[in-house]
Design an enzyme around this catalytic site. Structure first.
Site, PDB file in Angstrom:
ATOM      1  N   LYS A  85       0.841  -1.196   0.000  1.00 21.55           N
ATOM      2  CA  LYS A  85       0.000   0.000   0.000  1.00 21.55           C
ATOM      3  C   LYS A  85       0.879   1.251   0.000  1.00 21.55           C
ATOM      4  CE  LYS A  85      -1.770   2.676   3.039  1.00 21.55           C
ATOM      5  NZ  LYS A  85      -1.800   4.030   2.450  1.00 21.55           N
ATOM      6  N   CYS A 139      13.176  10.502   7.572  1.00 19.35           N
ATOM      7  CA  CYS A 139      13.153   9.998   8.946  1.00 19.35           C
ATOM      8  C   CYS A 139      14.530  10.082   9.589  1.00 19.35           C
ATOM      9  CB  CYS A 139      12.626   8.568   8.974  1.00 19.35           C
ATOM     10  SG  CYS A 139      13.333   7.529   7.701  1.00 19.35           S
TER      11      CYS A 139
END
Lengths: 290, 480
Positions: free
Chosen positions: B183, B291
């Site tokens: 996804k 990140c």
């Protein structure tokens, strides 16, 4: 164990926290019996406060233990085997009583437990070569990865195998440079306390191993949600609580070694499967140039 | 400041052909989703690019069943060398269509074309090339002579490096013999859908790769599906916690790549100009939507003023604007929602007493933009020193001794990455050893490679992507 006309001096079985042998701060104890139900001892029944004290001790010991050379850690773990060997008869007696084993089967379990320390002692200075190495990146950089301990590991030790199982879950945590808070088998805690006495006299720094006798169903909750615990081994968690502990561990993204569906055969070759869950991989980059 | 103005140098978008709407890619076919379709927009202009299908739980179930069939009938039984050859094909197709992927990525994500062209797409291709070679060598991974794939992998990826994150997830999973249901993030689904087309061009068997677009509910359906054997997630620590809770009590294997708040430590013996380049690269690469961004600058007190002056001078030359312009250094913020979060945390930074600095210059009138921002006089307790901003916002703290630098660097619930700038080798190795972070860049920052394991300590997640370690996350050995 006792002479005919001499009244034996019985041992008080206590907790092992920060290198000392305290009673539970709660004052609680519980009765431990042999496999046939005869009284063996009153064991300390560790509380939430004891578990938290143990985590503080384990955290305090982490820098020194993880910072020791791999060679040094290996020697310390080998020393545990040496000192255990000297208490061989005592372990055999406790294992036989607690697990209801014949003398020969108890001896086999104790032998295997001692040999397991030796096996893991030999791993300390080989892991980096087996699990790490240089990475051939596509650029002018030296890039290497090394395994490092994750930190404080809370271990719910197996409920059945009170010594071999305990050593099989504890030794890999130590060999990888972690410090441990262990909840022993609830019904068979006595070999664990004797092991604590071995650890205390084997050059294992205080706080590196903390052993709590008591109920994993109760203590598991506090350890699984404790923010200063980095990983939990749920091997000895009661089946109906393991999922809940894993969910609590998720709150601080703990590394979780799940409980097996049945207690494993501890005599099998352990492989790396109990070490890698408690290792991080650190990758370091540096440019290459003049 | 500059003597000459730059003329615009836009990359042509004519190379991409965006359809008016897209379905889900399930079992080798594009199919309609049964959820409510959503728009994917260009964050630099707010223009609607296309309509994308949203996968419901039923759609996810179809995708997982297709993946299971492929695992059992085609991909699993296939000769490992042939699995590798498919991955090599995919790597080559990504290289051949690199320009198209780069333009589409910049349109959908807002990142500068310079980065999508030179970093995202080449690294995605490199990942497939690297793992392709592993497919027939799994007995050398270190999991015994017969490591087995896990089965169906459910993978949920973020919007910051859409194609690259797809490659980091799909390539090792397939090389290890698994099939996948992936996804993509709801704001950046387009390169994943173009990747589906690449799978078809490679004649990859149906069901090996399934792509189900949608938002959080779709991701939840993937993670919670009972027939998924492995969950891999990259995204926020909050969602990571939810996923770890959701898989608790199952036999699903889990890897998490979560947030970070990396310390970038500059010692007084560092070459200042190189360090400034590294600081800029560390925090403004990809608008700070990284990140592992070097979002906490720890600078030794004695060189603080000199570093900040040089940093501000350098930031003044950064060009913020059209992502498709080849001169652009900083593109658009990915979404209105992310922009709001960056603004909120920046305002909190000011309210808590830190000093905000931003270079002069106008931002485009439409789209989502935030200028490169530096906060000085930040204390370790400030939220901008603790929370992940995920934007072009740098917090500056100081230290006096190496011990203080390490203590401040490790004072974080995160532990994904860190930087060290010093000319002294022994100091670099000592500090690198003491930092509780999964990736340490010394005298460089934000470098990635498929051979190099990447992933975090502490609440930055667990498991590694890249290298042999990344493959082990998709295999089980005899003792597991």
């Amino acid at each position: 164990m006792i002479g005919n006309d001499r009244l034996a001096v019985r041992k008080t079985y206590k907790l092992y926290v920060g290198g000392a042998f305290p009673r539970s701060e709660s004052g609680r104890t519980y009765e431990v019996t042999d496999a046939k139900g005869h009284f063996l001892a009153n064991a300390a029944w560790a509380s939430r406060k004891d578990a938290r004290d143990a985590v503080v001790a384990a955290r305090g010991a982490f820098a020194k233990w993880s910072g020791a050379t791999a060679y040094n850690r290996g020697q310390v773990l080998y020393r545990v085997a040496e000192v255990m060997e000297g208490r061989h008869a005592q372990f055999c007696e406790e294992v036989a009583a607690g697990e209801g084993l014949s003398a020969s089967k108890a001896r086999a379990a104790v032998d295997a437990a001692i040999d397991r320390w030796v096996w893991y002692a030999g791993w300390t200075d080989k892991l980096a070569a087996v699990l790490g190495g240089a990475n051939p990146v596509a650029g002018p950089y030296f890039d290497f990865s090394t395994p490092e301990p994750t930190g404080v590991v809370a271990v719910l030790a197996p409920q059945q195998s009170s010594l071999l199982g305990l050593v099989s879950v504890l030794a890999p945590v130590l060999a990888t440079g972690n410090t441990a808070v262990v909840v022993t088998s609830k019904e068979r805690p006595l070999p664990a306390v004797t092991l604590a006495e071995v650890l205390a006299t084997s050059d294992v720094p205080g706080g590196v191993v903390n052993l709590l006798t008591g109920d994993a169903a109760e203590l598991g909750t506090w350890l699984a949600e404790h923010a200063d615990v980095d990983a939990v081994d749920l091997t000895g968690a009661p089946a109906h609580r393991a999922m809940e502990f894993e969910r609590e561990a998720a709150g601080t993204i703990k590394r979780v070694l799940r409980a097996p569906t049945a207690e494993p055969d501890w005599t099998a070759d352990p492989g790396l499967a109990r070490m890698t869950p408690f290792l991080e991989t650190k990758t370091v980059w540096h440019p290459i140039g003049l | 400041m500059s003597v000459f103005e730059y003329a615009p140098a836009p990359e042509s978008r004519s190379i991409v052909d965006i359809a008016p709407s897209y379905g889900l890619f399930v079992d080798g076919e594009f199919v309609d989703g049964t959820g409510e379709p959503f728009d994917s927009i260009n964050p630099a202009t707010e223009e609607v690019l296309t309509k994308v299908a949203s996968g419901s739980a039923a759609d996810v179930d179809r995708a997982v069943r297709a993946a299971r069939r492929a695992f059992e009938r085609t991909w699993g039984p296939m000769r490992p060398a042939d699995r590798g050859k498919y991955l090599f094909r995919i790597a080559r197709l990504l290289q051949e269509r690199a320009r198209e992927f780069a333009v589409l990525e910049s349109l959908d994500n807002g990142k500068p074309i310079r980065e999508s062209r030179d970093v995202d797409v080449p690294l995605a291709a490199a990942h497939f090339f690297y793992y392709a070679g592993w497919a027939d060598k799994l007995e050398h991974v270190g999991l015994g002579t017969q490591p087995r794939p896990l089965g169906v992998a459910g993978q949920v990826i973020p919007w910051n490096f859409p194609l690259m994150m797809l490659a980091w997830k799909v390539a090792p999973a397939l090389a290890a013999g698994n099939t996948v249901v992936l996804k993509p993030a709801e704001t950046t689904p387009l390169t994943a859908l173009l990747f589906a087309e690449v799978c078809r061009q490679a004649d990859l068997p149906a069901g090996v790769v399934n792509i189900v677009t949608g938002a959080g509910d779709t991701g939840r359906a993937v993670v919670e599906h009972a027939d998924v054997d492995k969950v891999a997630f990259t995204g926020s620590t909050d969602v990571g916690r939810q996923i770890a809770r959701a898989v608790a009590g199952t036999r699903k294997k889990l890897t998490l790549e979560l947030g970070g708040k990396a310390a970038n430590i500059v010692f007084d013996d560092a070459p200042i100009d190189q360090a400034v380049e590294g600081i800029v690269q560390g925090i403004f690469f990809n608008q700070g939507h990284v990140c592992c961004a070097g979002s906490r600058l720890l600078v030794q007190e004695s060189i603080h003023d000199e570093v900040i002056a040089a940093l501000q001078r350098r930031i003044g030359t950064l060009r913020v604007g059209d992502p498709l312009d080849k001169n652009t250094d900083i593109g658009a913020i990915n979404s209105a929602e992310q922009l709001a979060r960056i603004r909120e945390l920046s305002d909190i930074g000011e309210a808590e007493g830190a000093q905000r600095w931003q270079p002069a210059g106008d931002l485009p009138g439409r789209g989502f933009w935030f200028p490169p921002t530096v906060f000085t006089e930040v204390s370790p307790a400030h939220r901008i020193a603790r929370d992940e901003v995920f934007g072009p916002v740098l917090s500056v703290l100081t230290f006096r001794t190496p011990d203080e630098a390490v203590a401040k660097a490790n004072n974080s619930t995160y532990g994904l990455s860190a930087g060290i700038w010093s000319e002294k080798g022994s100091r670099i190795l000592k500090i690198a050893d003491q930092l509780r972070a999964g990736v340490v860049w010394a005298n460089t920052f934000n470098k990635f490679d498929p051979t190099s394991p990447f992933g975090g300590y502490k609440q930055s997640g667990y498991g590694r992507e890249g290298g042999r370690h990344g493959l082990a996350a998709y295999l089980k050995g005899a003792d597991q």
